[in-house]
Design an enzyme around this catalytic site. Structure first.
Site, PDB file in Angstrom:
ATOM      1  N   PRO A   1       0.813  -1.213   0.000  1.00  0.00           N
ATOM      2  CA  PRO A   1       0.000   0.000   0.000  1.00  0.00           C
ATOM      3  C   PRO A   1       0.848   1.265   0.000  1.00  0.00           C
ATOM      4  O   PRO A   1       1.697   1.436   0.862  1.00  0.00           O
ATOM      5  CB  PRO A   1      -0.787  -0.121   1.304  1.00  0.00           C
ATOM      6  CG  PRO A   1       0.085  -0.947   2.194  1.00  0.00           C
ATOM      7  CD  PRO A   1       0.827  -1.891   1.301  1.00  0.00           C
TER       8      PRO A   1
ATOM      9  N   ASP B 290      -2.223   2.785   2.490  1.00  0.00           N
ATOM     10  CA  ASP B 290      -1.679   2.906   3.833  1.00  0.00           C
ATOM     11  C   ASP B 290      -2.137   4.263   4.371  1.00  0.00           C
ATOM     12  O   ASP B 290      -1.693   5.297   3.891  1.00  0.00           O
ATOM     13  CB  ASP B 290      -0.145   2.849   3.733  1.00  0.00           C
ATOM     14  CG  ASP B 290       0.487   2.332   5.013  1.00  0.00           C
ATOM     15  OD1 ASP B 290      -0.250   2.045   5.963  1.00  0.00           O
ATOM     16  OD2 ASP B 290       1.723   2.223   5.042  1.00  0.00           O
TER      17      ASP B 290
ATOM     18  N   TRP C 120       4.164   0.176  10.258  1.00  0.00           N
ATOM     19  CA  TRP C 120       4.674  -0.949   9.458  1.00  0.00           C
ATOM     20  C   TRP C 120       4.009  -2.255   9.855  1.00  0.00           C
ATOM     21  O   TRP C 120       3.998  -3.206   9.074  1.00  0.00           O
ATOM     22  CB  TRP C 120       6.188  -1.069   9.616  1.00  0.00           C
ATOM     23  CG  TRP C 120       6.893   0.109   9.025  1.00  0.00           C
ATOM     24  CD1 TRP C 120       7.407   1.162   9.691  1.00  0.00           C
ATOM     25  CD2 TRP C 120       7.140   0.356   7.634  1.00  0.00           C
ATOM     26  NE1 TRP C 120       7.954   2.049   8.810  1.00  0.00           N
ATOM     27  CE2 TRP C 120       7.813   1.589   7.545  1.00  0.00           C
ATOM     28  CE3 TRP C 120       6.850  -0.345   6.459  1.00  0.00           C
ATOM     29  CZ2 TRP C 120       8.213   2.141   6.331  1.00  0.00           C
ATOM     30  CZ3 TRP C 120       7.253   0.204   5.254  1.00  0.00           C
ATOM     31  CH2 TRP C 120       7.921   1.430   5.191  1.00  0.00           C
TER      32      TRP C 120
ATOM     33  N   GLN D 144      12.406  -1.101   0.717  1.00  0.00           N
ATOM     34  CA  GLN D 144      11.427  -1.864   1.489  1.00  0.00           C
ATOM     35  C   GLN D 144      12.022  -3.134   2.099  1.00  0.00           C
ATOM     36  O   GLN D 144      11.334  -3.849   2.817  1.00  0.00           O
ATOM     37  CB  GLN D 144      10.205  -2.223   0.637  1.00  0.00           C
ATOM     38  CG  GLN D 144       9.443  -1.007   0.128  1.00  0.00           C
ATOM     39  CD  GLN D 144       8.849  -0.173   1.249  1.00  0.00           C
ATOM     40  OE1 GLN D 144       8.591  -0.661   2.341  1.00  0.00           O
ATOM     41  NE2 GLN D 144       8.647   1.113   0.990  1.00  0.00           N
TER      42      GLN D 144
ATOM     43  N   TRP E 147       8.451  -2.776   4.096  1.00  0.00           N
ATOM     44  CA  TRP E 147       7.346  -3.706   3.876  1.00  0.00           C
ATOM     45  C   TRP E 147       7.805  -5.144   3.709  1.00  0.00           C
ATOM     46  O   TRP E 147       7.189  -6.070   4.244  1.00  0.00           O
ATOM     47  CB  TRP E 147       6.555  -3.251   2.649  1.00  0.00           C
ATOM     48  CG  TRP E 147       5.262  -3.953   2.469  1.00  0.00           C
ATOM     49  CD1 TRP E 147       4.264  -4.069   3.387  1.00  0.00           C
ATOM     50  CD2 TRP E 147       4.818  -4.636   1.288  1.00  0.00           C
ATOM     51  NE1 TRP E 147       3.208  -4.779   2.849  1.00  0.00           N
ATOM     52  CE2 TRP E 147       3.538  -5.137   1.562  1.00  0.00           C
ATOM     53  CE3 TRP E 147       5.379  -4.851   0.033  1.00  0.00           C
ATOM     54  CZ2 TRP E 147       2.794  -5.839   0.620  1.00  0.00           C
ATOM     55  CZ3 TRP E 147       4.645  -5.549  -0.914  1.00  0.00           C
ATOM     56  CH2 TRP E 147       3.369  -6.043  -0.619  1.00  0.00           C
TER      57      TRP E 147
ATOM     58  N   LYS F 144      19.521  12.146  -7.151  1.00  0.00           N
ATOM     59  CA  LYS F 144      18.187  11.763  -6.690  1.00  0.00           C
ATOM     60  C   LYS F 144      17.220  12.920  -6.948  1.00  0.00           C
ATOM     61  O   LYS F 144      17.591  14.084  -6.837  1.00  0.00           O
ATOM     62  CB  LYS F 144      18.252  11.465  -5.198  1.00  0.00           C
ATOM     63  CG  LYS F 144      17.198  10.461  -4.785  1.00  0.00           C
ATOM     64  CD  LYS F 144      17.263  10.127  -3.322  1.00  0.00           C
ATOM     65  CE  LYS F 144      15.909   9.526  -2.978  1.00  0.00           C
ATOM     66  NZ  LYS F 144      15.576   9.439  -1.624  1.00  0.00           N
TER      67      LYS F 144
ATOM     68  N   LYS G 187      12.700  17.965  -4.388  1.00  0.00           N
ATOM     69  CA  LYS G 187      12.112  19.285  -4.589  1.00  0.00           C
ATOM     70  C   LYS G 187      13.175  20.365  -4.503  1.00  0.00           C
ATOM     71  O   LYS G 187      13.181  21.318  -5.277  1.00  0.00           O
ATOM     72  CB  LYS G 187      11.032  19.533  -3.544  1.00  0.00           C
ATOM     73  CG  LYS G 187       9.745  18.813  -3.871  1.00  0.00           C
ATOM     74  CD  LYS G 187       8.564  19.470  -3.147  1.00  0.00           C
ATOM     75  CE  LYS G 187       7.301  18.667  -3.360  1.00  0.00           C
ATOM     76  NZ  LYS G 187       6.958  17.823  -2.199  1.00  0.00           N
TER      77      LYS G 187
END
Ligand SMILES: [Zn+2]
Ligand SMILES: [Zn+2]
Length: 1024
Positions: free
Chosen positions: A47, A86, A514, A550, A554, A587, A590
């Site tokens: 999610p 999530d 988590w 993850q 996750w 990377k 913003k």
């Protein structure tokens, strides 16, 4: 026809019409319910956290999560594709705090917890819409209507069930531990949160060498700290028992104790006395800050963990603020004063009410005033920060809840062995190492918007874990249907303690977010409380996919929770995706201004352009460079080229009135047979690559096939689709078959374009396309291949490129026919392939095969340095004889043997070293060589070749004239030619669709307004 195929590929526009078609025919919903009787193939949706807007990396993940289920569905598997969101946890709380202008937990309480959690729910719900819209528009087909939301009560109830399962195994407990703690968020972080990217950043702190005066007044211990605010909790100083320590003369007659190896940091000169660490252990000193818990004195303890790289060789220990400190002090039976509260402020002592970091300058000033500050300096170190709010974390001891994962880590390691990772090195590398170094999972968060920890505690300290709503109702003795399982409603439920006569109240914390996502395989169904929920055919997943970080998120929480509750790993294949970076490898962020908005890419390239780029720009687990230019190039090269082929087929099939037959089709012509064999090879490799979770390799193969299709098959066979004679049904049927299969092969990758092709190649007015969406079609099965044929075609293309290179070298126009060409170093080709080569490079005859050699002569030169001394008197005759050697003698010398000649009546033996060779292409030829193969063309142009060139050029000029006149490609013309061209009149007429050819001299002066060109005139035949 449903879609417009007339123009150039405009993906955003095409996709709009495909979307309309899907909506009108309910394609997505029908797809989601497709293959109800198929064997299940299970995937889980990791999610996304719905705070903020979807970013391009969400699209990247989604297209990889999409391609494999689509493939499996087409293969007949039943794939339940349930979306998920999530919705809880700190990320949402922080965003809502910001929206509501709240700055602390105190302000949340004043605002009202109920209003706050309601605002969190609304915020999460509000963001789901935007995520859903963006991901759907990208062709991400999951069931959003039935998506699980971690904030739903049925979901929360299932998380309770999981916790209760672990509770019953004795794995959930409360303990006091030093944990990284975010004082802004007011909660501890787990070790896997600490392992998130961006947590460790450089931070400049003030560090100090601090004096701890021994009680006997003989000397002062000097210890180094980077966290002076922890000194009020100091209870011990650690030394390494086996190390050498010195007593040094300090300023003002002071005696300072430092490790010999580290003393230069603080003092100059040699020690007055040297002791062992063990001599110091047990000595007592005056604590910098006395308090009621630990008193006024501290003690020296022995510890092997004292660093030799930094500091003084003595370590200040504050058990409340360091994991190691706590361990060492507990072993020594020392108390642990903790003068800091959950807001990060001192609760007692001289700095009560001050934030610990803000107190540092005061601490240092006090120490200096008391003569305890030996030396102070700035210190830059890598320091952990809260991954959500960027506040520096502090290590802080507090009672908190854990899942005891460390004691059962072997089970996780075992289960990991059953999982296939893509890429493979994750299994025993990044993920395996993480499992090996497992520490207990800090489960509790002292927050509001999360799954409430379902533990109720009475005043006597009896804990009751509740595993479901009905269990809670049973304890409470009343119906709790409809009760929100969130804070604060659930906090209001109290019940009589089952173990005594007191009342049990829920403990305060909520669970780590988590844990929510880790429970999703069962919790998405509300298992087991929801009627009908089952893990049969739904556990474990055949495939899951997320970003590589993850492994600490996750992927980890899923393995832990499900191994402990269901007894096995919840997934079989895991695809780990790399990160998106900009063209310079940075990377996307913003602050750098290099973020690409998924809406912008959608407007420019359509969903399929972006999807195709993500599949076809290298392995997905590496860092993925993304720029608008690189997407543009990829899309034009592959999808643009394919689109031109589709457009070509549609146009000429309509002109020729070609309608594909229903039955099987067997191609006969060599190019057709080759293309179908090549297609079967493609079906084989794409199937294998998708089975092996290598979508990027499959996409590369497809791109290479599209290139062959356009730049070889169509290029070589173009004239077969457009002639005035009989329609070449084989050509049309082959191209139709290939495009139909290609549409199906590409459907998982580019669902919009595949749909459009599926419709493009079936003519209108046939009772519609069957099936009415390519996504309901079956995955193609590879037919037989003709490997000999594929090999021959490779050879033909190799020969072609060599001959073409020779033409380029000779600077001859491609339209100029040539008499002959030679190819060496490649196997001889069958006649029909040789014809393909001849046509492609415009030569009349071609020689190739073993017995063919390049028209290259060997010039042999005498080497006088060796021959001169031996045959001084024969130089003239010998020179002549060497230069005119017979071919077989040259061959012998080149092969390394000597030859014997009769020169001026004398026998002369010539060794290979007596001569040197020069190769020279024979006059009138141009040759090239490349990697063991070579080609040459005869550049001699006779009158016939020149005449043919003129004819070809004239045909071309007339074709251009036809186009300039706006004539339809089928329209017939009347043609007038000058005398030189008349000889080829018939050929020219056939090529340019002239129904009559007359001498230019016979052009009637008043015959309409014909188009006049150099050496010709023409006029539409219909204009007569
Ligand atoms: Zn924080
Ligand atoms: Zn009790």
């Amino acid at each position: 026809m449903v879609f417009d195929f007339s123009g150039n590929l405009d993906l955003p526009q095409l996709e709009e019409s495909v979307l309309r078609y899907w909506a009108e025919h309910d394609v997505v919903d029908r797809y989601l319910a497709h293959r109800p009787d198929g064997r299940p193939w299970v995937t889980y949706e990791g999610p996304p956290t719905v705070n903020g807007k979807p970013a391009l990396h969400h699209v990247f993940t989604s297209v990889y999560k999409d391609v494999y289920p689509r493939f499996q569905t087409m293969r007949g598997r039943r794939v339940e594709r349930r979306g998920g969101w999530d919705c809880q946890g700190l990320p949402v709380e922080i965003a809502v705090e910001r929206n509501l202008g709240l700055r602390s937990k105190q302000e949340i309480v004043e605002h009202g917890v109920e209003a706050f959690t309601r605002a969190c729910q609304e915020y999460a719900t509000g963001n789901i819409g935007e995520f859903r819209r963006t991901l759907s528009r990208y062709g991400y087909w999951v069931d959003f209507d039935r998506a699980y939301r971690t904030m739903d009560d049925s979901y929360v109830e299932s998380v309770w069930w999981h916790l209760k399962e672990m509770w019953d195994k004795g794995l959930v407990f409360e303990g006091e531990k030093v944990l990284p703690y975010c004082f802004r968020c007011g909660t501890a972080l787990s070790s896997h949160e600490l392992a998130q990217p961006g947590v460790y950043r450089d931070r400049e702190d003030r560090s100090a060498f601090v004096a701890f005066p021994l009680l006997d007044g003989s000397a002062e211990l000097v210890a180094w700290t980077t966290t002076p605010w922890t000194l009020p909790a100091n209870v011990a100083v650690a030394v390494e028992p086996d190390r050498e320590y010195g007593v040094y003369a300090g300023p003002d007659g002071r005696k300072l104790v430092l490790a010999v190896s580290r003393a230069a940091q603080v003092v100059e000169g040699e020690p007055e006395r040297v002791l062992r660490g063990s001599d110091l252990v047990g000595r007592r000193y005056t604590r910098p800050y006395a308090d009621d818990i630990a008193g006024a004195e501290g003690v020296v303890v022995g510890w092997d963990g004292v660093s030799d790289d930094t500091g003084s060789g003595l370590v200040h220990l504050a058990p409340a603020f360091g994991e190691d400190d706590a361990k060492v002090c507990a072993e020594a039976g020392l108390p642990s004063p903790n003068p800091v509260d959950e807001k990060g402020e001192f609760t007692s002592g001289p700095y009560a009410g001050t934030n610990v970091l803000e107190a540092v300058p005061r601490v240092l000033a006090d120490l200096a005033e008391r003569g305890l500050l030996v030396r102070e300096h700035g210190y830059t170190h890598s320091y952990p920060h809260c991954w959500r709010c960027a506040t520096p974390l502090l290590y802080w001891a507090k009672p908190t809840w854990y899942i005891g994962t460390a004691r059962v880590k072997d089970r996780f390691v075992e289960e990991n062995e059953q999982v296939t990772w893509h890429p493979a090195h994750i299994k025993h590398g990044r993920f395996g190492n993480w499992l090996e170094n497992n520490v207990d999972w800090a489960l509790a968060r002292d927050r509001y918007w999360g799954t409430p920890l379902p533990v109720w505690r009475c005043a006597n300290g009896h804990d009751t874990c509740v595993g479901s709503r009905s269990e809670l109702a049973e304890h409470a003795g009343r119906d709790l249907a409809g009760l929100s399982l969130h804070r604060p409603a659930v906090d209001d439920i109290a019940f009589p303690c089952p173990d005594c006569d007191r009342t049990a109240h829920r403990v305060q914390p909520v669970c780590d977010v988590w844990l929510d996502s880790g429970c999703m395989p069962a919790a998405q169904q509300g298992y087991p409380a929801t009627p009908g929920s089952t893990l049969r055919d739904a556990y474990p997943a055949d495939f899951i996919c997320e970003a590589i970080d993850q492994t600490r998120g996750w992927f980890y929480s899923m393995l832990v929770v499900n191994t402990l509750t269901h007894g096995s790993a919840p997934y079989r294949n895991v695809v780990c995706l790399g990160h998106l970076v900009d063209d310079d490898g940075r990377k996307m962020s913003k602050s750098l201004g290099n973020v690409i908005d998924p809406q912008e890419t959608l407007n420019r390239f359509g969903a399929d352009g972006v999807r195709w780029y993500f599949f076809n720009s290298g392995a997905p687990w590496g860092s993925r460079r993304v720029s608008l230019t690189s997407i543009d190039q990829r899309v034009g090269k592959d999808l643009g080229t394919l689109w031109n082929v589709v457009h070509f087929y549609r146009r000429y099939a309509d002109l020729a009135g070609f309608v594909p037959g229903d039955g099987a089709f067997e191609p006969e012509q060599v190019l057709d047979r080759w293309l179908v064999s090549r297609l079967n090879a493609l079906v084989e490799s794409v199937t294998e690559d998708l089975e092996g979770y290598q979508a990027h390799l499959a996409a590369q193969s497809i791109a290479a096939f599209v290139d062959d299709l356009s730049n070889w098959y169509i290029r070589r066979g173009r004239r077969r689709y457009w002639s005035t004679g009989e329609t070449d049904r084989g050509a049309f049927a082959t191209l139709h078959l290939v495009l139909a299969r290609l549409a199906r092969l590409m459907a998982p990758f580019v669902p919009f374009v595949a749909e459009a092709i599926h419709h493009a190649i079936t003519p209108a007015g046939e009772g519609g396309v069957r099936p009415d969406s390519v996504h309901f079609d079956d995955w193609p099965v590879a037919g037989p291949r003709d490997l000999g044929l594929e090999r021959d075609m490779d050879t033909a293309r190799r020969a072609t490129s060599l001959l073409r290179a020779a033409r380029t070298k000779a600077e001859l126009s491609v339209r100029q026919p040539l008499a002959q060409g030679v190819v060496v170093g490649l196997p001889a080709l069958p006649a029909d392939f040789q014809e393909i080569v001849r046509e492609e490079v415009n030569i009349r005859s071609l020689a190739m095969g073993d017995e063919v050699t390049l028209p290259v002569g060997h010039l042999v030169q005498p080497n006088w340095r060796r021959l001169g001394p031996r045959y001084r008197q024969l130089m003239k005759e010998l020179g002549e004889a060497v230069r005119t050697l017979e071919a077989d003698a040259v061959g012998k010398l080149r092969a390394g043997s000597a030859v014997t000649l009769a020169v001026a009546g004398q026998e002369v033996t010539i060794e290979p070293d007596d001569v040197s060779f020069q190769e020279e292409v024979e006059t009138g030829w141009t040759a090239v060589a490349d990697g063991g193969a070579g080609a040459a063309i005869d550049t001699t142009l006779d009158e016939g070749l020149l005449a043919e060139f003129r004819t070809r050029r004239l045909i071309r000029t007339i074709q251009v004239a036809r186009r300039d006149l706006g004539l339809d490609i089928q329209e017939r013309v009347l043609l007038w030619l000058d005398d030189t061209a008349l000889a080829s009149g018939e050929e020219i007429a056939r090529e340019v669709l002239a129904v009559e050819v007359h001498p230019l001299s016979a052009l009637p002066p008043a015959d309409g307004e014909p188009y006049r060109g150099e050496g010709f005139a023409l006029r539409p035949a219909s204009g007569r």
